[in-house]
Each structure stands twice: as C-alpha cells, then as structure tokens.
Write an enzyme that holds these catalytic residues in place. Sequence first.
Site, PDB file in Angstrom:
ATOM      1  NE  ARG A 225      -0.885   2.529   0.296  1.00 24.83           N
ATOM      2  CZ  ARG A 225      -1.054   3.004  -0.970  1.00 24.83           C
ATOM      3  NH1 ARG A 225      -2.009   3.542  -2.299  1.00 24.83           N
ATOM      4  NH2 ARG A 225      -0.833   4.609  -1.086  1.00 24.83           N
ATOM      5  CD  GLU A 254       1.133  -2.962  -3.682  1.00 25.22           C
ATOM      6  OE1 GLU A 254       2.831  -1.821  -3.105  1.00 25.22           O
ATOM      7  OE2 GLU A 254      -0.223  -3.266  -4.248  1.00 25.22           O
ATOM      8  CG  HIS A 272       1.372   0.494  -5.888  1.00 24.30           C
ATOM      9  ND1 HIS A 272       1.237   0.135  -4.061  1.00 24.30           N
ATOM     10  CD2 HIS A 272       0.784   1.272  -5.880  1.00 24.30           C
ATOM     11  CE1 HIS A 272       0.720   0.992  -4.151  1.00 24.30           C
ATOM     12  NE2 HIS A 272       0.702   1.864  -4.792  1.00 24.30           N
TER      13      HIS A 272
HETATM   14  C1  8YV Z   1       3.050   5.420  -5.233  1.00 28.35           C
HETATM   15  C2  8YV Z   1       0.600   5.989  -4.074  1.00 28.35           C
HETATM   16  O1  8YV Z   1       3.023   3.894  -4.056  1.00 28.35           O
HETATM   17  O2  8YV Z   1       0.306   8.456  -3.978  1.00 28.35           O
HETATM   18  C3  8YV Z   1       0.005   7.415  -3.813  1.00 28.35           C
HETATM   19  O3  8YV Z   1      -0.560   6.809  -2.848  1.00 28.35           O
HETATM   20  O4  8YV Z   1       0.188   4.992  -4.048  1.00 28.35           O
HETATM   21  C4  8YV Z   1       1.751   5.902  -5.319  1.00 28.35           C
HETATM   22  O5  8YV Z   1       1.629   7.532  -5.981  1.00 28.35           O
HETATM   23  C5  8YV Z   1       4.112   6.323  -4.867  1.00 28.35           C
HETATM   24  O6  8YV Z   1       4.523   6.009  -3.661  1.00 28.35           O
HETATM   25  C6  8YV Z   1       4.546   6.377  -5.712  1.00 28.35           C
HETATM   26  O7  8YV Z   1       6.286   6.495  -5.546  1.00 28.35           O
END
Ligand code: 8YV
Length: 306
Positions: A225, A254, A272
């Site tokens: 993150r 983001e 991301h």
């Molecule tokens: C994506 C992620 O942001 O799983 C996570 O924590 O950061 C990623 O896989 C996402 O949520 C996919 O929709």
Amino acid sequence: MPAGIVVHHPIRHLERLAGLGTLLRYDLDGDPAPGREAEVLVTGGERPLGRAELDLFPRLRLVATMSVGTDAIDLDHCRARGIAVTNTPGVLTEDVADAALMLALAARRGLIAGHDLVRSGRWAAEGPLPLMPTMTGARVGILGMGRIGQAIARRMQALGAEPGYHARSERPGLGMPFFADPVALADWAEILVVAVPGGGQTRGLVSAAVIAALGPEGTLVNVARGSVVDEAALVAALREGRLHSAGLDVFLNEPAPDAALTGLPNVVLYPHHGSGTVRARDAMADLVFRNVAAFLAGRPLVTPLW
Ligand code: 8YV
C-alpha cells in the site's frame, strides 16, 4: 423475499452474485435507501468504507471484500456492530509476487529507459544504456513475511538473489536472515520489497531513515500500500540520487499519484494491478461469491477475518 446485496464497489462477476439475491446498486446511484434492510455488502480494496457509510446500512451482518487488504474498511466499527468481514487471501499471492519481481527487474535493469531508447530511435545516435546492477547475488530485503512475502522470497531465490526479511516476529525455519528492525534490513539490502498489510500499524514504516539506509545503490519496490512509504521522503531521495530507483504498484493517492513522483526518470510505475490477472481476479470473485453464498445459507464463512 430475496436477499438484498449492497454493491459498494463493483466487483468482477456481479452477475453470479445476482443469482444469490437482489443487487442494490449503491455504487451506481449513491442512494442507500434500498439497502436499509440488506444484511450483505460487497466491496473491493480500493474504496474506503468508513463508519459513516457502514451506518447507512443498519442491518448489515457481512462485508465481503474482493481484496486481501482490508485497510480501507473500518474493521473496529464492523466488530463493534457484529458485522463479519471476509477477504480473499491466498488466491492472488503468486500474481502479486510476479508483479514485485517484474518491478524489481525493470527498475534494476533500466527497462523503461531501454524501451524509450529503442522506440524513440535514439539508440543509433546515443549508443547503449549505462551498465546496470545485477540481480544475481543481490541482497533483497522483504518487509513482511506473509504469503506474498514468502512467494517473493521464492522468486528471488530462483534468480540467485539472497532474500532476508523483517516481520513483526521471526519465522523460524525459513532459512533466511531475519532483521528485527526495518532500518537494519534496508541497510543490509540492495533491494527492499514492501509486502506488509496497509493500515495504521504500518503507516510510514518505510521512513526517511529506511530510505536513507537503502542508499544510492538501492531500489525500493512496493506492491503493498502507498501508505506504508513516506512518499515525500521517497521523492526527495530519488530526485537527489540518494536512492537508485523505485518500482511501484501502489501510491499514496490512487488513481492520481503525485506528479512529483511519477515524473521522475528512475521510477517504474504500475497502476495497482499486482493482482490484475484473469486467474487471480476470477478466483477472488469466486471467493466473494462463496462467502456470500455461505452466509446466506447459514453455513460457516469461507475466509472470515475473525
Ligand atoms: C486490488 C489489492 O486492489 O487485494 C488487495 O488487497 O490491493 C488488490 O488486489 C483489488 O482490491 C482488486 O479489486
């Protein structure tokens, strides 16, 4: 009456979820009224879900997020209200680790500069790129030794690099050096890969001191993150040549990260998208579906957080 499922963020394969209940498209119309009786809410990792928004839905009993990270959700409030939370661990591990490897190699070997040189036609006039650092034998510090950290370590070992790690506690039996302090890990490493969960506990963990310890030959890779890294310190170090390079899949802001960072020549940027493969996203959507189906059938949840 069919169950109501509040869609807070549009996840993949919603049509499958529609087979379990009526989808209430709060994500589209912003109107919480149809969801006042709903017990289930589905979301993704990218959209914050705080206390005020949770309280728009007084009967919620399940929040199912299509992400492994749960830092966007007010978990304390979910607990206090007796709302269960499920996430999608395990199924995106290998693809996120691949993204870390891709960013590490691209940053170390100058992929973007090389690509530009060839594509622009400047190669003939300018000659070859400067020589780059090698991966073979490189010390790779991994911050966080969960599933993703371990998958990154396996890839680094396969390259002939030497992984070491920092985590909240040592994990005996991994056969890698453990560092009790992130600064000590960064000082040892040539490449530092961030693979810890986001949220309050890891905010700013990659501090100015960690970046300084990584040093002018060092590369920072972040697939966790943006909040984990002191981004202002990162920009300053990259700009002033106090850090060799960075490979980043995640950012503080983001989807519009700071131009002071994205404009630098020594960064490799990815939007991301570490888990952005068909295989991973299908499996994540399937886990959301199975958790919601289990909840609605009164069965135990598949991947509950607690
Ligand atoms: C994506 C992620 O942001 O799983 C996570 O924590 O950061 C990623 O896989 C996402 O949520 C996919 O929709």
